[in-house]
Scaffold this motif. Sequence first.
Motif, PDB file in Angstrom:
ATOM      1  N   GLY A  18       5.517   2.443  38.939  1.00 13.89           N
ATOM      2  CA  GLY A  18       6.803   2.246  39.591  1.00 13.89           C
ATOM      3  C   GLY A  18       7.984   2.038  38.675  1.00 13.89           C
ATOM      4  O   GLY A  18       9.069   1.674  39.127  1.00 13.89           O
TER       5      GLY A  18
ATOM      6  N   SER B 130      14.718  12.623  42.816  1.00 13.84           N
ATOM      7  CA  SER B 130      13.696  13.331  42.034  1.00 13.84           C
ATOM      8  C   SER B 130      13.676  14.809  42.396  1.00 13.84           C
ATOM      9  O   SER B 130      13.483  15.671  41.538  1.00 13.84           O
ATOM     10  CB  SER B 130      12.321  12.699  42.249  1.00 13.84           C
ATOM     11  OG  SER B 130      11.819  12.961  43.557  1.00 13.84           O
TER      12      SER B 130
ATOM     13  N   TYR C 134       7.073   6.934  38.000  1.00 11.01           N
ATOM     14  CA  TYR C 134       6.691   6.823  39.410  1.00 11.01           C
ATOM     15  C   TYR C 134       5.173   6.808  39.562  1.00 11.01           C
ATOM     16  O   TYR C 134       4.627   6.054  40.375  1.00 11.01           O
ATOM     17  CB  TYR C 134       7.284   7.994  40.195  1.00 11.01           C
ATOM     18  CG  TYR C 134       6.803   8.072  41.623  1.00 11.01           C
ATOM     19  CD1 TYR C 134       7.305   7.214  42.604  1.00 11.01           C
ATOM     20  CD2 TYR C 134       5.823   8.994  41.999  1.00 11.01           C
ATOM     21  CE1 TYR C 134       6.849   7.275  43.919  1.00 11.01           C
ATOM     22  CE2 TYR C 134       5.377   9.070  43.301  1.00 11.01           C
ATOM     23  CZ  TYR C 134       5.886   8.204  44.259  1.00 11.01           C
ATOM     24  OH  TYR C 134       5.419   8.268  45.550  1.00 11.01           O
TER      25      TYR C 134
ATOM     26  N   HIS D 107      10.578   3.570  37.399  1.00  7.72           N
ATOM     27  CA  HIS D 107      11.440   4.748  37.436  1.00  7.72           C
ATOM     28  C   HIS D 107      12.812   4.328  37.941  1.00  7.72           C
ATOM     29  O   HIS D 107      12.965   3.340  38.653  1.00  7.72           O
ATOM     30  CB  HIS D 107      10.833   5.831  38.332  1.00  7.72           C
ATOM     31  CG  HIS D 107      10.526   5.369  39.724  1.00  7.72           C
ATOM     32  ND1 HIS D 107      11.420   5.461  40.761  1.00  7.72           N
ATOM     33  CD2 HIS D 107       9.412   4.792  40.246  1.00  7.72           C
ATOM     34  CE1 HIS D 107      10.885   4.963  41.864  1.00  7.72           C
ATOM     35  NE2 HIS D 107       9.668   4.548  41.582  1.00  7.72           N
TER      36      HIS D 107
ATOM     37  N   ASP E 246      13.265   9.058  45.545  1.00 10.48           N
ATOM     38  CA  ASP E 246      12.520  10.261  45.905  1.00 10.48           C
ATOM     39  C   ASP E 246      13.465  11.445  46.102  1.00 10.48           C
ATOM     40  O   ASP E 246      13.219  12.550  45.606  1.00 10.48           O
ATOM     41  CB  ASP E 246      11.719   9.999  47.184  1.00 10.48           C
ATOM     42  CG  ASP E 246      10.947  11.228  47.630  1.00 10.48           C
ATOM     43  OD1 ASP E 246       9.999  11.626  46.929  1.00 10.48           O
ATOM     44  OD2 ASP E 246      11.301  11.804  48.680  1.00 10.48           O
TER      45      ASP E 246
ATOM     46  N   PHE F 184       8.969  13.135  44.284  1.00  7.44           N
ATOM     47  CA  PHE F 184       7.966  12.082  44.130  1.00  7.44           C
ATOM     48  C   PHE F 184       6.903  12.154  45.237  1.00  7.44           C
ATOM     49  O   PHE F 184       5.712  11.991  44.982  1.00  7.44           O
ATOM     50  CB  PHE F 184       8.624  10.707  44.164  1.00  7.44           C
ATOM     51  CG  PHE F 184       9.388  10.343  42.923  1.00  7.44           C
ATOM     52  CD1 PHE F 184       9.169  10.989  41.712  1.00  7.44           C
ATOM     53  CD2 PHE F 184      10.345   9.333  42.958  1.00  7.44           C
ATOM     54  CE1 PHE F 184       9.873  10.646  40.569  1.00  7.44           C
ATOM     55  CE2 PHE F 184      11.056   8.977  41.829  1.00  7.44           C
ATOM     56  CZ  PHE F 184      10.828   9.641  40.629  1.00  7.44           C
TER      57      PHE F 184
END
Length: 286
Positions: free
Chosen positions: A65, A74, A61, A67, A71, A100
């Motif tokens: 980017g 995460s 992340y 990932h 969010d 994130f």
Amino acid sequence: MRVGDFFVLMPDPASWDSSSEIEQLNEELIERIAQGPIAEAPDIEVAVALARLAHEEFQGYGTGGDHRITDEQSGLVLRALKAVLRRLNIDSFNPPYRNFGTFYSHWRRAGATGSGGWQARRDILDEDFEPLHQLLDEREAGSIASSLADPISPRGSTGWSRVDEEISELRRHFESASTEQDYRNVGNDCVAVLEALSAAAYDHALHGPEGTDEPPIPSTKERLNRYIEAMLPGSENAELRKLARASIELAQAVKHRASGDRVAAGVAADSVIMLSNLLRRIDPTA
């Protein structure tokens, strides 16, 4: 337990092909981990893999980017990781972000902005996660009481997350092996370590001959030989090159043997562990 065990294949909603699938986080599994121990693996194994997942995803992340989780997911991953760490009586992991979005705010306050801040963000994550990885690796090694080789390096691991993950699986499988099939499977684990090492160590722009195509990751012998040639040039490194190549050949041989035994499998496993740490030691970024 591997990082990949936290993902499941689901139909791709963005594709017209009904058979197309994408990898998605198994939220049900993560929720169960947050609630208590799971039947699939002991807490120490879960913690090792979950810490690597969190580190990889937050780094992805923060550096372009790359990932696989959202969010919201995460936050779920970090909560589950903290929960399993509490069950292991580990309270030293307390990063100043919870998902994130808050990681983004944290790196901005730290001045790690713009594409030039990618390394600074890696450093932020390493400061939070590397002590945890080392602690968990030591705790897991103690629970396994491994009879395989331990690296001399003070790091306790290579720092290449997928390589360390495969080495942990190799140690675990070797300790429980008792049949010829088990020992042949240790050979498969050795090859898995080599493939992870092939992906982590080899950079075609740095190690590949000019004007050639990049070999695929499963072509471990070719990729690692190129890495060795580039990183250990000259007659003074001839013996090191020979040692590294012999380790590759030995691991490949165990996989294809008609019969397996503990001595041969153990020697092959020791060899790939040694090779992984040797290549990491000569890497200038180590």
